[in-house]
Design a protein around this motif. Structure first.
Motif, PDB file in Angstrom:
ATOM      1  N   THR A 141       0.825  -1.215   0.000  1.00 40.53           N
ATOM      2  CA  THR A 141       0.000   0.000   0.000  1.00 40.53           C
ATOM      3  C   THR A 141       0.854   1.257   0.000  1.00 40.53           C
ATOM      4  O   THR A 141       0.634   2.184  -0.800  1.00 40.53           O
ATOM      5  CB  THR A 141      -0.927   0.009   1.230  1.00 40.53           C
ATOM      6  OG1 THR A 141      -1.782  -1.139   1.174  1.00 40.53           O
ATOM      7  CG2 THR A 141      -1.769   1.277   1.271  1.00 40.53           C
ATOM      8  N   ARG A 145       1.289   4.080  -2.901  1.00 37.53           N
ATOM      9  CA  ARG A 145       0.950   5.485  -2.606  1.00 37.53           C
ATOM     10  C   ARG A 145       2.127   6.404  -2.931  1.00 37.53           C
ATOM     11  O   ARG A 145       1.932   7.502  -3.447  1.00 37.53           O
ATOM     12  CB  ARG A 145       0.544   5.640  -1.141  1.00 37.53           C
ATOM     13  CG  ARG A 145      -0.795   4.996  -0.799  1.00 37.53           C
ATOM     14  CD  ARG A 145      -1.181   5.298   0.636  1.00 37.53           C
ATOM     15  NE  ARG A 145      -1.408   6.723   0.835  1.00 37.53           N
ATOM     16  CZ  ARG A 145      -1.450   7.309   2.023  1.00 37.53           C
ATOM     17  NH1 ARG A 145      -1.256   6.607   3.119  1.00 37.53           N
ATOM     18  NH2 ARG A 145      -1.667   8.613   2.109  1.00 37.53           N
ATOM     19  N   GLN A 150       1.043  10.070  -3.839  1.00 36.77           N
ATOM     20  CA  GLN A 150       0.150  10.359  -2.721  1.00 36.77           C
ATOM     21  C   GLN A 150       0.937  10.604  -1.436  1.00 36.77           C
ATOM     22  O   GLN A 150       0.409  11.167  -0.481  1.00 36.77           O
ATOM     23  CB  GLN A 150      -0.832   9.197  -2.519  1.00 36.77           C
ATOM     24  CG  GLN A 150      -1.810   9.017  -3.666  1.00 36.77           C
ATOM     25  CD  GLN A 150      -2.628   7.762  -3.490  1.00 36.77           C
ATOM     26  OE1 GLN A 150      -2.154   6.648  -3.707  1.00 36.77           O
ATOM     27  NE2 GLN A 150      -3.875   7.938  -3.081  1.00 36.77           N
TER      28      GLN A 150
END
Length: 202
Positions: A141, A145, A150
């Motif tokens: 994850t 990201r 992100q």
């Protein structure tokens, strides 16, 4: 002196060193953390164990890495050659509480060519597999990201540091291998084949 007490003292010394480098006294650090002066004194003397959450808070206020306070050296085994990676896999295979399978997919039964190490999180004979699976899920994850913009580099490195600090005190045990005779090895091989495929022992 127990290993835990020795570890607490080492962590306390690193906290004291980082605090002084930051130019803070114990009272100032206590106020930042919402702790009593006596608690900070106990932390720095190694009298009490410090939770990882508190370690992370201290690292934030002292502007240092959690992994440094715990005593984990991120650069102790740098990887500079492919042989270092291959040797790491050899070493990984020696760990008693981790178990992995090697999956190989290649032509003609597979269009591409891929190899992977897989850890079964429900393999309770390998006690640390579940922890590693939890980490790999989170790593996937966080990696995605970061790749998708992100997260910035500082946030990603902060997560990495906290993760390393969290697992730094999880010690590993090595497997104990037997040096058996050729005859015994053949006997065990035949028994294993019989258990797997119903073959008769020769």
């Amino acid at each position: 002196m127990s290993n835990d007490n020795e570890q607490n003292k080492k962590i306390g010394l690193r906290i004291r060193t980082a605090r002084k480098e930051k130019g803070l006294n114990q009272t100032q650090l206590a106020n930042m953390l919402g702790k009593s002066l006596r608690t900070i004194q106990k932390y720095e003397s190694g009298e009490i164990e410090i939770s990882i959450a508190t370690i992370n808070d201290i690292a934030k206020y002292l502007e240092c890495q959690s992994s440094y306070l715990i005593g984990y050296d991120m650069d102790k085994k740098p990887l500079s050659q492919l042989s270092d990676i291959i040797n790491f896999i050899f070493q990984l295979d020696k760990i008693q509480d981790l178990g992995f399978n090697i999956d190989v997919k290649r032509p003609p039964s597979y269009d591409g060519w891929s190899c992977s190490l897989t850890f079964d999180g429900k393999d309770f004979s390998s006690e640390l597999n579940q922890d590693l699976c939890l980490f790999l899920e989170e790593f996937k994850t966080m990696k995605e990201r970061f790749a998708n913009y992100q997260l910035d580099l500082k946030e990603f490195e902060k997560w990495q540091d906290k993760t390393l600090a969290y697992y730094a005190n999880t010690t590993l045990k090595e497997k104990e291998y037997e040096n058996i005779s050729t005859e015994e090895r053949i006997r065990r091989f035949n028994k294993l084949m019989n258990e797997r495929y119903g073959m008769k022992e020769s």
